[in-house]
Design a protein around this motif. Structure first.
Motif, mmCIF file in Angstrom:
data_model
loop_
_atom_site.group_PDB
_atom_site.id
_atom_site.type_symbol
_atom_site.label_atom_id
_atom_site.label_comp_id
_atom_site.label_asym_id
_atom_site.label_seq_id
_atom_site.Cartn_x
_atom_site.Cartn_y
_atom_site.Cartn_z
ATOM 1 N N ARG A 19 40.657 3.392 42.966
ATOM 2 C CA ARG A 19 39.396 3.011 42.330
ATOM 3 C C ARG A 19 39.688 2.195 41.068
ATOM 4 N N LEU A 20 38.643 1.532 40.628
ATOM 5 C CA LEU A 20 38.698 0.717 39.418
ATOM 6 C C LEU A 20 37.585 1.173 38.494
ATOM 7 N N ILE A 21 37.945 1.482 37.268
ATOM 8 C CA ILE A 21 36.966 1.957 36.292
ATOM 9 C C ILE A 21 36.851 0.901 35.200
ATOM 10 N N VAL A 22 35.650 0.409 35.005
ATOM 11 C CA VAL A 22 35.403 -0.588 33.976
ATOM 12 C C VAL A 22 34.439 -0.011 32.955
ATOM 13 N N LYS A 23 34.614 -0.441 31.718
ATOM 14 C CA LYS A 23 33.736 -0.035 30.630
ATOM 15 C C LYS A 23 33.110 -1.273 30.036
ATOM 16 N N LEU A 24 31.769 -1.331 30.032
ATOM 17 C CA LEU A 24 31.065 -2.500 29.541
ATOM 18 C C LEU A 24 31.029 -2.512 28.023
ATOM 19 N N MET A 25 30.820 -3.682 27.494
ATOM 20 C CA MET A 25 30.598 -3.805 26.058
ATOM 21 C C MET A 25 29.294 -3.107 25.683
ATOM 22 N N PRO A 26 29.202 -2.595 24.459
ATOM 23 C CA PRO A 26 27.973 -1.873 24.089
ATOM 24 C C PRO A 26 26.707 -2.703 24.237
ATOM 25 N N ASP A 27 26.787 -3.989 23.950
ATOM 26 C CA ASP A 27 25.591 -4.828 24.027
ATOM 27 C C ASP A 27 25.516 -5.625 25.316
ATOM 28 N N ALA A 28 26.331 -5.281 26.314
ATOM 29 C CA ALA A 28 26.315 -6.025 27.572
ATOM 30 C C ALA A 28 25.106 -5.640 28.400
ATOM 31 N N VAL A 29 24.567 -6.592 29.129
ATOM 32 C CA VAL A 29 23.428 -6.356 30.023
ATOM 33 C C VAL A 29 23.972 -5.978 31.383
ATOM 34 N N PRO A 30 23.658 -4.791 31.888
ATOM 35 C CA PRO A 30 24.183 -4.397 33.195
ATOM 36 C C PRO A 30 23.675 -5.313 34.279
ATOM 37 N N PRO A 31 24.480 -5.571 35.271
ATOM 38 C CA PRO A 31 24.051 -6.446 36.368
ATOM 39 C C PRO A 31 22.906 -5.834 37.146
ATOM 40 N N GLN A 32 21.941 -6.644 37.534
ATOM 41 C CA GLN A 32 20.789 -6.196 38.305
ATOM 42 C C GLN A 32 21.105 -6.263 39.785
ATOM 43 N N THR A 33 20.522 -5.335 40.529
ATOM 44 C CA THR A 33 20.734 -5.266 41.975
ATOM 45 C C THR A 33 19.437 -5.519 42.700
ATOM 46 N N GLY A 34 19.513 -5.913 43.939
ATOM 47 C CA GLY A 34 18.326 -6.132 44.752
ATOM 48 C C GLY A 34 17.672 -7.462 44.445
ATOM 49 N N ASN A 35 16.444 -7.653 44.944
ATOM 50 C CA ASN A 35 15.710 -8.893 44.744
ATOM 51 C C ASN A 35 14.991 -8.828 43.419
ATOM 52 N N THR A 36 15.433 -9.594 42.462
ATOM 53 C CA THR A 36 14.843 -9.566 41.122
ATOM 54 C C THR A 36 13.946 -10.760 40.872
ATOM 55 N N ALA A 37 13.651 -11.568 41.902
ATOM 56 C CA ALA A 37 12.790 -12.737 41.706
ATOM 57 C C ALA A 37 11.350 -12.291 41.424
ATOM 58 N N PRO A 38 10.655 -12.921 40.482
ATOM 59 C CA PRO A 38 9.269 -12.506 40.163
ATOM 60 C C PRO A 38 8.343 -12.765 41.345
ATOM 61 N N LYS A 39 7.412 -11.836 41.524
ATOM 62 C CA LYS A 39 6.447 -11.982 42.615
ATOM 63 C C LYS A 39 5.347 -12.947 42.238
ATOM 64 N N LYS A 40 4.883 -13.722 43.239
ATOM 65 C CA LYS A 40 3.805 -14.647 43.005
ATOM 66 C C LYS A 40 2.479 -13.878 42.998
ATOM 67 N N PRO A 41 1.595 -14.265 42.117
ATOM 68 C CA PRO A 41 0.299 -13.578 42.084
ATOM 69 C C PRO A 41 -0.505 -13.870 43.364
ATOM 70 N N VAL A 42 -1.200 -12.869 43.781
ATOM 71 C CA VAL A 42 -2.022 -13.013 44.995
ATOM 72 C C VAL A 42 -3.418 -13.441 44.623
ATOM 73 N N ALA A 43 -3.845 -14.522 45.234
ATOM 74 C CA ALA A 43 -5.178 -15.044 44.909
ATOM 75 C C ALA A 43 -6.255 -14.170 45.558
ATOM 76 N N LYS A 44 -7.234 -13.833 44.800
ATOM 77 C CA LYS A 44 -8.332 -13.025 45.302
ATOM 78 C C LYS A 44 -9.445 -13.900 45.806
ATOM 79 N N ARG A 45 -10.121 -13.467 46.901
ATOM 80 C CA ARG A 45 -11.259 -14.169 47.454
ATOM 81 C C ARG A 45 -12.537 -13.724 46.745
ATOM 82 N N THR A 46 -13.330 -14.663 46.544
ATOM 83 C CA THR A 46 -14.612 -14.353 45.914
ATOM 84 C C THR A 46 -15.749 -14.567 46.899
#
Length: 312
Positions: free
Chosen positions: A285-312
Motif C-alpha cells: 500500500r501507499l500512504i500519502v499525507k496531504l498538505m493542511p490547506d490542500a483541496v481533496p480531489p473530488q470523485t464522481g460527476n461534479t459538473a453543475p446541473k443545468k436548470p430545468v425550465a418550468k412550463r407555464t
C-alpha cells in the motif's frame, strides 16, 4: 727480474746507465726511462684480515641485537630520535637549515592548519626534521588523503598533497560538516562553495552516504531534486525534495521503494501534487499525507446541473 716499462717513444735497449753524460739535459736515445719502484707486499696481511673479520662480526652482532630490541623494546624509537638529533646538530654546524617549505597539491586545506601540522620554522636544522612524523601529522588533516615529504639539501623541504573530494554535507548537533565518500569529516564549516551538495541529517548518516547517493543517482532527474536526507533512528531514510514533499523509505530494501516512487512519479506525477509526505514503508500500500490547506480531489460527476425550465 723486473720487466721494463716501455713508453710510446721508447724502444727496448740495454740496461739504463746510472747517470747521463755531462752536458746532456735531455735523455738521448739509447737511455731507458727509470723503472717505477717495486710495489711492496702489505705487511701483516693476516692481521688485517682478522681485523676486518672482527669488525664484521661486531656489526652483525649489533644488527642482530638491534633487531631483537626492535621487536622487544622501545629502544629503536629512542635510538632514532638520538640519531635524528645528532644529524640535526651536524647539519647546523655546516649551516644546513630550513630556508623554504614548498607545498604542492593544496586546494582546500587551510593554510593555518597546514602550518600547525608542519611544526617547522625557517632556521631549524633541516637534518633534524623527522620526515616520517611530519608526513603523519599532515595526513591527519581532514582534507589530506596522502602526503609525501622530502628534503632538498641544503635548505628546502617539499610537501606534496593529494586531497580528498567533498561528497556531501552532514548536519549533526546543529552543525554542518563536509564529508567525503567514506564519511570522513573534511571541514567543520559549511562552506558556501559546496552548498550544492546533498545535506545528510542525523547520527550515522555519514556512514551510509555512499549507498544513499548511489541509489539516488539511479534516477538522475528525480535524484537531482533531493535536497535533504534525514537518517531516522540510524535505521532508515526520509528523503526531502525541493518542493517540500518527504518520501519515507523502509529500513529494508530501500532501493525497491525508490524504484516504486520513480514509477509513481513517471505515471501519475505523484510528487507534483499538494502532498506533505509519501509513506513507502509498506509493500502492499501507499500512504500519502496531504498538505493542511490542500483541496481533496473530488470523485464522481461534479459538473453543475443545468436548470430545468418550468412550463407555464
Amino acid at each position: 727480474m723486473r720487466s721494463l716499462v716501455v713508453l710510446p717513444d721508447d724502444r727496448p735497449c740495454a740496461p739504463c746507465a746510472p747517470t747521463l753524460p755531462p752536458g746532456y739535459t735531455a735523455r738521448p736515445k739509447g737511455y731507458c726511462r727509470p723503472l717505477p719502484p717495486a710495489r711492496r707486499k702489505p705487511r701483516n696481511l693476516l692481521w688485517r684480515r682478522l681485523r676486518w673479520g672482527l669488525a664484521l662480526a661486531v656489526l652483525l652482532g649489533i644488527s642482530g641485537s638491534g633487531s631483537y630490541l626492535w621487536l622487544r623494546t622501545d629502544w629503536p624509537e629512542r635510538i632514532r630520535a638520538e640519531i635524528q638529533l645528532a644529524m640535526g646538530e651536524a647539519g647546523a654546524l655546516v649551516d644546513m637549515r630550513v630556508g623554504d617549505i614548498s607545498v604542492q597539491g593544496r586546494q582546500h586545506t587551510p593554510v593555518e592548519a597546514l602550518l600547525a601540522a608542519v611544526e617547522v620554522e625557517r632556521g631549524d636544522p633541516i637534518l633534524a626534521v623527522d620526515l616520517d612524523a611530519l608526513r603523519r601529522r599532515v595526513e591527519a588533516l581532514g582534507w589530506v588523503k596522502t602526503a609525501a615529504v622530502w628534503r632538498q639539501l641544503p635548505d628546502t623541504l617539499h610537501i606534496e598533497l593529494v586531497e580528498r573530494t567533498p561528497f556531501a554535507r552532514w548536519q549533526i548537533d546543529h552543525q554542518v560538516r563536509l564529508i567525503d565518500r567514506e564519511g570522513r569529516v573534511l571541514d567543520d564549516d559549511d562552506r558556501a562553495d559546496f552548498a550544492h551538495l546533498l545535506r545528510l541529517v542525523g547520527p550515522g548518516a555519514s556512514d551510509q552516504a555512499a549507498a544513499l547517493i548511489g541509489m539516488l543517482e539511479s534516477e538522475p532527474v528525480l535524484g537531482g531534486r533531493v535536497v535533504n536526507a534525514i537518517r531516522v533512528r540510524g535505521r532508515r531514510w526520509d528523503i526531502e525534495f525541493d518542493n517540500g514533499v518527504i518520501a519515507k523509505l523502509p529500513e529494508e530494501n530501500p532501493e525497491l521503494a525508490w524504484r516504486r516512487l520513480i514509477e509513481l512519479e513517471q505515471r501519475h506525477g505523484l510528487l507534483r501534487r499538494d502532498l506533505e509526505s509519501v509513506d513507502l514503508r509498506l509493500n502492499d500500500r501507499l500512504i500519502v499525507k496531504l498538505m493542511p490547506d490542500a483541496v481533496p480531489p473530488q470523485t464522481g460527476n461534479t459538473a453543475p446541473k443545468k436548470p430545468v425550465a418550468k412550463r407555464t
